[in-house]
Motif scaffolding. Structure first.
Motif, PDB file in Angstrom:
ATOM      1  N   UNK A 103      -6.153  50.391  12.638  1.00 21.38           N
ATOM      2  CA  UNK A 103      -7.212  49.645  11.659  1.00 21.38           C
ATOM      3  C   UNK A 103      -5.913  48.458  12.163  1.00 21.38           C
ATOM      4  N   UNK A 104      -5.057  48.431  12.195  1.00 23.11           N
ATOM      5  CA  UNK A 104      -3.189  47.500  12.049  1.00 23.11           C
ATOM      6  C   UNK A 104      -4.332  47.379  13.756  1.00 23.11           C
ATOM      7  N   UNK A 105      -4.334  47.607  15.335  1.00 24.96           N
ATOM      8  CA  UNK A 105      -4.792  47.257  16.204  1.00 24.96           C
ATOM      9  C   UNK A 105      -6.115  45.694  16.151  1.00 24.96           C
ATOM     10  N   UNK A 106      -6.680  45.860  15.238  1.00 21.22           N
ATOM     11  CA  UNK A 106      -7.542  44.958  14.860  1.00 21.22           C
ATOM     12  C   UNK A 106      -7.778  44.252  14.229  1.00 21.22           C
ATOM     13  N   UNK A 107      -6.629  44.094  13.923  1.00 22.77           N
ATOM     14  CA  UNK A 107      -6.611  42.887  12.598  1.00 22.77           C
ATOM     15  C   UNK A 107      -6.693  41.524  12.827  1.00 22.77           C
ATOM     16  N   UNK A 108      -7.188  40.720  12.602  1.00 23.17           N
ATOM     17  CA  UNK A 108      -8.382  39.719  13.126  1.00 23.17           C
ATOM     18  C   UNK A 108      -7.285  38.400  13.573  1.00 23.17           C
TER      19      UNK A 108
END
Length: 109
Positions: free
Chosen positions: A100-105
């Protein structure tokens, strides 16, 4: 001369026939010949009403009838037989936060 309506006028399967219809509705679908896929589709319910009461409805008419009786469409949840709930819970707790952290906007600018 005013029309008296159809000679063979039928009220339909409800409300007097609802008890019999509901008992057959809940009965095993295999008893009605649907062995492989046991979901109640509008077409199958239409056939069941015709068989039990001799009244023909269109599938859309059956949808209206079911809605009036308080029924709503349900789709069964399909889950893999190999599904391991404990492993999924572990993955959600340990791996998902990193993903989830890798996919931060991306911030504009």
């Amino acid at each position: 001369m005013a029309s008296k309506g159809r000679e063979d006028h039928r009220v339909g399967c409800c409300p007097s026939g609802c008890g019999a219809w509901r008992r057959n509705w809940i009965a095993d679908r295999a008893a009605h010949g649907w062995v492989e896929d046991r979901r109640w589709t509008l077409t199958r319910v239409t056939a069941l009403i015709a068989e039990l009461f001799g009244v023909r409805y269109t599938p859309r008419g059956v949808a209206y009838l079911l809605r009036r009786m308080g029924w709503s469409p349900r789709v069964p949840v399909h889950r893999a037989a190999e599904r391991d709930e404990e492993e999924i819970a572990t993955w959600v707790k340990e791996v998902w936060p990193n993903v989830k952290e890798l996919w931060r906007p991306v911030e504009p600018g």
